[in-house]
Design an enzyme around this catalytic site. Sequence first.
Site, PDB file in Angstrom:
ATOM      1  N   LEU A 187     -41.337  68.702 -22.771  1.00 56.67           N
ATOM      2  CA  LEU A 187     -42.446  67.790 -22.644  1.00 56.67           C
ATOM      3  C   LEU A 187     -43.580  68.480 -22.226  1.00 56.67           C
ATOM      4  O   LEU A 187     -44.634  67.133 -22.844  1.00 56.67           O
ATOM      5  CB  LEU A 187     -41.935  67.654 -20.615  1.00 56.67           C
ATOM      6  CG  LEU A 187     -40.750  66.575 -20.456  1.00 56.67           C
ATOM      7  CD1 LEU A 187     -41.314  66.274 -18.790  1.00 56.67           C
ATOM      8  CD2 LEU A 187     -40.354  65.580 -21.223  1.00 56.67           C
ATOM      9  N   GLY A 188     -43.856  69.686 -22.848  1.00 55.85           N
ATOM     10  CA  GLY A 188     -44.856  70.128 -22.770  1.00 55.85           C
ATOM     11  C   GLY A 188     -45.268  71.874 -22.918  1.00 55.85           C
ATOM     12  O   GLY A 188     -44.212  72.301 -21.869  1.00 55.85           O
ATOM     13  N   GLY A 233     -47.010  77.282 -18.321  1.00 52.05           N
ATOM     14  CA  GLY A 233     -45.051  77.557 -18.766  1.00 52.05           C
ATOM     15  C   GLY A 233     -44.937  76.293 -19.286  1.00 52.05           C
ATOM     16  O   GLY A 233     -45.646  76.144 -19.761  1.00 52.05           O
ATOM     17  N   VAL A 280     -42.507  72.861 -19.879  1.00 49.77           N
ATOM     18  CA  VAL A 280     -42.658  71.591 -19.149  1.00 49.77           C
ATOM     19  C   VAL A 280     -40.757  71.142 -19.264  1.00 49.77           C
ATOM     20  O   VAL A 280     -40.744  70.875 -20.722  1.00 49.77           O
ATOM     21  CB  VAL A 280     -43.116  70.853 -18.343  1.00 49.77           C
ATOM     22  CG1 VAL A 280     -42.217  69.414 -17.267  1.00 49.77           C
ATOM     23  CG2 VAL A 280     -44.059  71.402 -17.525  1.00 49.77           C
ATOM     24  N   LYS A 315     -40.584  72.808 -14.485  1.00 51.14           N
ATOM     25  CA  LYS A 315     -41.610  73.814 -14.782  1.00 51.14           C
ATOM     26  C   LYS A 315     -40.755  75.571 -15.289  1.00 51.14           C
ATOM     27  O   LYS A 315     -40.672  75.557 -14.375  1.00 51.14           O
ATOM     28  CB  LYS A 315     -42.725  73.338 -14.267  1.00 51.14           C
ATOM     29  CG  LYS A 315     -43.789  74.279 -14.950  1.00 51.14           C
ATOM     30  CD  LYS A 315     -45.302  74.273 -14.036  1.00 51.14           C
ATOM     31  CE  LYS A 315     -45.979  74.904 -14.819  1.00 51.14           C
ATOM     32  NZ  LYS A 315     -47.421  74.745 -13.845  1.00 51.14           N
ATOM     33  N   ASP A 363     -58.318  72.334 -12.326  1.00 52.00           N
ATOM     34  CA  ASP A 363     -57.884  72.393 -13.255  1.00 52.00           C
ATOM     35  C   ASP A 363     -57.836  70.307 -13.270  1.00 52.00           C
ATOM     36  O   ASP A 363     -56.341  70.212 -14.969  1.00 52.00           O
ATOM     37  CB  ASP A 363     -56.555  73.232 -14.087  1.00 52.00           C
ATOM     38  CG  ASP A 363     -56.674  73.034 -15.121  1.00 52.00           C
ATOM     39  OD1 ASP A 363     -57.437  72.908 -15.920  1.00 52.00           O
ATOM     40  OD2 ASP A 363     -55.454  73.529 -15.953  1.00 52.00           O
TER      41      ASP A 363
END
Length: 434
Positions: free
Chosen positions: A113-114, A119, A121, A135, A233
């Site tokens: 997913l990204g 890490g 996901v 994740k 973040d």
Amino acid sequence: MLPFYQSMEVSHPPNGSGYPARKRNTGKKIAIGAGVGAGVGGFIAGGLLCLLWYKSRERKQHSTSSILLGPTTSSEPSSNRDPELGSSQYQTTLFPYEELKEATNGFSTSRELGGGGFGIVYKGKLRDGRVVAVKRLYKNNWKRVEQFMNEVEILSQLRHPNLVSLYGCTSRHSRELLLVYEYVPNGTVADHLHGPHAHNRALTWPIRMRIAVETADAVAYLHAVEPQIIHRDVKTSNILLDSSFHVKVADFGLSRLFPLDATHVSTAPQGTPGYVDPFYHRCFQLTDKSDVYSFGVVLAELISSKPAVDTNRTYREINLANMTVSKIQNCQLEQLVDPRLGYQSDWEMKTMITLVAELALRCLQLEREMRPSIKEVLEVLRGIESGEYKTKKVVEADVPVREDDSLLKNILSYSPDSITGRWESRATTPNTSV
């Protein structure tokens, strides 16, 4: 005839031993055999004990049950550990590593997913039928375990409709560190503004306003809990969207649990280029106003549909924060706004976008004391969304802003385009989070 005793032959073993050679050799063989047997037996017994210990540990590690996780254990010196992790216990569900590997089809690239600095996901489906986001943190080491435990500790305590929910994790002793979240199916705000879904043009201005309000609400919740949590973040790629385009703020790996009696935490700057608070970058002091600055960049993205950093733009506009400040100071807001939003053709739209731009400008001021709190930001956004501005006098966007206007005092002239993790903190709070 010789006497009887003289007729007998007496066998004298060599080297003065008192035993016949045959008996002595037999004794040696028995002794050697006994030693070898004992060694083999001890080896087998040790192997059985190790096997029993491993199986016992594996059963404990792989039991999917709700248990209390204590603080991270490590061979690292205690002085190098992050005191902000504390010694409090927190409750979450432990998942077997094998189940999560199975759920993600062996962490197949087709399920990704990204990813980010910590890490990747993956989309997965648990044995109970739930669709989740898994994740997978990069290779285990002290820093990764600390980051893992930090995220678990924070998320396990939070409950807010606009924060992503943590379902559980693997044991910190697992072969890999995995976090299991609710699956949010509609990508990120960044995807829809300037990423792979931007061509869909799904983010109309009303949806963008709602995204701004719900994100501010989530960050305000973090700042209001005790101890206060600084996300550190806040960015559009960490703002997930569900099928109805409602917000789920994610990724708490960089978050800090803020001491109750502290005004700031001194630590080396960490975050994403283009979103990092310049005051934090310059003075190594993290505060809740650092999140406000990052949120100001998010507002600029919602207005412009442009990424926070783009090296294809001119030198002075690579950083969106710089570009936003410059356009507003030079009365060129129309050059910043996404033309698809109807800024030029709709007076009401123009007024709302102008008000949001002014709010973004306040968030992006250089001195943190000049920035509003996230609570105030939320109140202003709710007022703009509800149309309260219609009952108040609003200055037209094309009227030049006076030089002494408070909104333009101490305006940020730059935001760091890059950061380094090698800087050392000079204050009392050790920096060990990544």
